[in-house]
Design an enzyme around this catalytic site. Structure first.
Site, short mmCIF file in Angstrom:
data_model
loop_
_atom_site.label_atom_id
_atom_site.label_comp_id
_atom_site.label_asym_id
_atom_site.label_seq_id
_atom_site.Cartn_x
_atom_site.Cartn_y
_atom_site.Cartn_z
N GLY A 6 0.83 -1.20 0.00
CA GLY A 6 0.00 0.00 0.00
C GLY A 6 0.87 1.24 0.00
O GLY A 6 2.07 1.15 0.28
N CYS A 29 5.29 -6.15 1.43
CA CYS A 29 5.67 -4.73 1.45
C CYS A 29 5.03 -3.99 2.63
O CYS A 29 5.42 -4.21 3.76
CB CYS A 29 5.34 -4.09 0.10
SG CYS A 29 6.26 -2.57 -0.15
N TYR A 30 4.02 -3.16 2.39
CA TYR A 30 3.41 -2.45 3.54
C TYR A 30 2.90 -3.48 4.56
O TYR A 30 3.01 -3.28 5.78
CB TYR A 30 2.25 -1.56 3.08
CG TYR A 30 1.59 -0.82 4.23
CD1 TYR A 30 2.23 0.26 4.82
CD2 TYR A 30 0.36 -1.24 4.74
CE1 TYR A 30 1.64 0.93 5.90
CE2 TYR A 30 -0.23 -0.58 5.82
CZ TYR A 30 0.42 0.51 6.39
OH TYR A 30 -0.16 1.16 7.45
N HIS A 87 7.64 -7.64 -4.02
CA HIS A 87 6.31 -8.01 -4.54
C HIS A 87 6.36 -9.32 -5.33
O HIS A 87 6.77 -9.31 -6.49
CB HIS A 87 5.77 -6.89 -5.43
CG HIS A 87 5.40 -5.66 -4.67
ND1 HIS A 87 4.16 -5.46 -4.14
CD2 HIS A 87 6.14 -4.58 -4.31
CE1 HIS A 87 4.12 -4.31 -3.49
NE2 HIS A 87 5.32 -3.76 -3.58
N GLU A 95 3.90 -10.85 -6.54
CA GLU A 95 2.77 -10.94 -7.47
C GLU A 95 3.07 -10.35 -8.84
O GLU A 95 2.33 -10.59 -9.79
CB GLU A 95 1.53 -10.26 -6.86
CG GLU A 95 1.62 -8.75 -6.67
CD GLU A 95 2.31 -8.30 -5.38
OE1 GLU A 95 3.10 -9.09 -4.84
OE2 GLU A 95 2.07 -7.17 -4.93
N ASP A 142 -17.96 -7.08 -21.62
CA ASP A 142 -18.17 -6.93 -20.18
C ASP A 142 -19.64 -6.82 -19.80
O ASP A 142 -20.10 -7.50 -18.88
CB ASP A 142 -17.41 -5.71 -19.64
CG ASP A 142 -15.97 -5.71 -20.11
OD1 ASP A 142 -15.48 -6.79 -20.49
OD2 ASP A 142 -15.34 -4.64 -20.10
N SER A 143 -20.37 -5.98 -20.52
CA SER A 143 -21.77 -5.82 -20.13
C SER A 143 -22.57 -7.08 -20.50
O SER A 143 -23.51 -7.44 -19.79
CB SER A 143 -22.38 -4.56 -20.74
OG SER A 143 -22.46 -4.64 -22.13
N LYS A 190 -9.52 -9.12 -18.06
CA LYS A 190 -10.25 -9.40 -19.30
C LYS A 190 -10.25 -10.89 -19.69
O LYS A 190 -11.27 -11.44 -20.03
CB LYS A 190 -9.63 -8.58 -20.43
CG LYS A 190 -10.51 -8.46 -21.64
CD LYS A 190 -11.48 -7.35 -21.43
CE LYS A 190 -12.33 -7.06 -22.62
NZ LYS A 190 -13.14 -5.84 -22.37
#
Ligand code: XMP
Length: 510
Positions: free
Chosen positions: A53, A80-81, A167, A169, A225-226, A366
């Site tokens: 963060g 990290c944070y 990190h 990730e 997406d919709s 996506k």
């Protein structure tokens, strides 16, 4: 079901952690660091990850966590944070580093027993921090270090608390996946049982419970997406969902028909089609400025959508296909209001109509949405559609937007897409389209001099729309597109190809 709970302290990588865990076929969910401790306890996760963060533990209002968390016996990983917070709360010492460590660093492993199992002695990791640990809390041991950080990884094995300064990730951390994999499987003892099918089941259950006896509206754009959102919400609440599709007069050829066919015929979803093209085109008359076009279309859309939604009794929810990249820049622990896509600008609508948001895709990327769509039985033709901007062809019709100019552009767009699809390039590119320019050029057709319009063709590669490069399409394909546009569209006598990357250009011309 086993889950890894990710407590978010506002890092822009939080969702990446969730994604990595999902890739291991383990369910993971993100909750804000402000969530009540009782909720965390009640969920009994198999493991907890404290994200990074932007804060420093020394900040006045630094986000924190109930220290009881460390007594639950649930494995915890701080990143990290998250690491600095663990150290600070458990009695170690954090200090402001003289040198900010940012970018690549070489991690030297001191202990290979669990989280660094099967990791090479030295490996590249990605750092992004100012504060660092100078003294470990009581009971902790050092697992790894870098030149700048004596404590790049620490752990209290008895309490199953692990902390990393870097990190794991992000892709720049070479062994990041393996490190998270070790935490999830070796330390938390998870097994790989989760998949999109379980995601659907869980979401359906959640949406059903949330909506109760009320009704849901969803603005349908015809995009991936919709459509996925609508089909998923429909599975949960059936006819309590009404989708609204607004024909704003700046749609692509046959767009409306395609949407009607997919939703009504294939999925039997309540669909209200509003033909508002006259209304939009009237408002756009004489407008050339790109930002004004966008604003007019956005505002008009909200107005029409609200008028239609008000006609439906008992509506209390608005379903929206917001994806993770749409919320990437918001600080999620500030709460949901910070996460609405600005160009959708539904904030006012929510307030005026007292609607609540349902965003079932908000943690997905996506490609995950496409997997979800496939699970829901949505055809590939829709799942692999190129993105199409909300303001539609209006921002590809440079200069004034008139019916005549839109007609030309629509025909050109159709030809570009047909040829790109026929040649097999459609799935290989991020976006491809035509733009109508506000200039005329001289040409010769037959023996006649012509003075007609110019179409620009654009095709780009991109991963997320933030940066892009123009596609080296084969000359033969460009030739075919050019010939067809000039031969089939009256009023066009020249075609040019856009060879600008983003930056410095944007993908759209306006
Ligand atoms: P730019 O032109 O900013 O576009 O490089 C990046 C990506 O975003 C799409 N785009 C939009 N999408 N509403 C949308 O839903 C909009 O107002 C909008 N403007 C641009 C664009 O097509 C590209 O994929």
């Amino acid at each position: 079901m086993q889950e890894i709970l990710i407590i978010d302290f506002g890092s822009q990588y939080t969702q990446l952690i969730a994604r990595r865990v999902r890739e291991f076929k383990v369910y993971s969910e993100i909750i804000p660091c402000t969530a009540p401790f009782a909720e965390i306890k009640k969920r009994k996760p198999a493991g907890i990850i404290l994200s990074g963060g932007p804060s420093s533990v020394f900040d006045e209002n630094a986000p924190t966590i109930n220290i009881e968390l460390f007594k639950l016996g649930i494995p915890v990983l701080g990143i990290c944070y998250g690491m600095q917070l663990i150290t600070h709360l458990l009695g170690g010492k954090v200090t402001k580093a003289e040198k900010r460590e940012y970018g690549k660093a070489i991690l030297k492993i001191d202990d290979f027993s669990d989280i660094f199992n099967e990791i090479p002695d030295e490996t590249v990791v990605w750092m992004s921090h100012a504060d660092k640990i100078i003294e470990m809390p009581h009971g902790f041991i050092r697992l790894a270090h870098t030149e700048n950080s004596s404590y790049a990884a620490i752990a209290d094995r008895n309490k199953k608390i692990y902390a990393l300064q870097f990190h794991p990730e992000v892709v720049h951390t070479q062994e990041g996946k393996k490190i998270l994999h070790n935490f999830v499987f070796k330390i938390c003892g998870c097994s790989p049982t989760w998949d999109m099918h379980s995601f659907v089941e869980r979401e359906i259950e959640y949406i059903r419970k949330t909506v109760g006896k009320y009704r849901v509206v969803c603005a349908l754009s015809g995009g991936v997406d919709s459509t996925v959102t609508a089909v998923l919400v429909h599975k949960a609440v059936g006819d309590a969902l009404t989708c609204i599709f607004v024909d704003n007069g700046v749609l692509r050829a046959e767009e409306r028909e395609k949407v009607e066919e997919t939703l009504r015929k294939n999925f039997h979803i309540n669909l209200k089609v509003v033909d508002a093209s006259e209304r939009f085109l009237r408002k756009l008359k004489g407008v050339k400025d790109p930002e004004r076009k966008r604003k007019i279309i956005g505002a008009e859309f909200i107005k029409i959508f609200e008028e239609e939604a008000k006609k439906i009794e008992g509506v209390k929810f608005l379903a929206q296909g917001t994806l993770y990249p749409d919320v990437i820049e918001s600080v999620s622990f500030k709460g949901p209001s910070a996460t609405i896509k600005s160009h959708h600008n539904v904030g006012g609508l929510l307030k005026r109509m007292k609607l609540k948001l349902i965003e079932p895709l908000r943690e997905l990327f996506k490609d995950e949405v496409r997997d979800l769509g496939r699970e829901l039985g949505i055809p590939d033709e829709i799942l692999y559609r190129h993105p199409f901007p909300g303001p539609g062809l209006a921002i590809r019709c440079i200069g004034e937007v008139t019916r005549e100019r839109l007609d030309m552009l629509r025909k050109a767009d159709k030809i570009v897409l047909e040829e790109i699809k026929k040649s097999g390039w459609y799935k290989k590119v991020w976006q491809s389209f035509a733009v109508l320019l506000p200039v005329r050029t001289v040409g010769v057709m037959g023996d006649e001099r012509t003075y007609e319009h110019v179409i620009a063709v654009r095709a780009v590669h991109s991963v997320d729309g933030m940066t892009a490069d123009w596609v080296r399409l084969p000359y033969e394909l460009l030739e075919k597109i050019s010939n067809r546009i000039i031969n089939e569209i009256k009023g066009v006598n020249r075609v040019v190809y856009d060879i600008t990357s983003k930056p410095p250009g944007t993908i759209e011309w306006e």
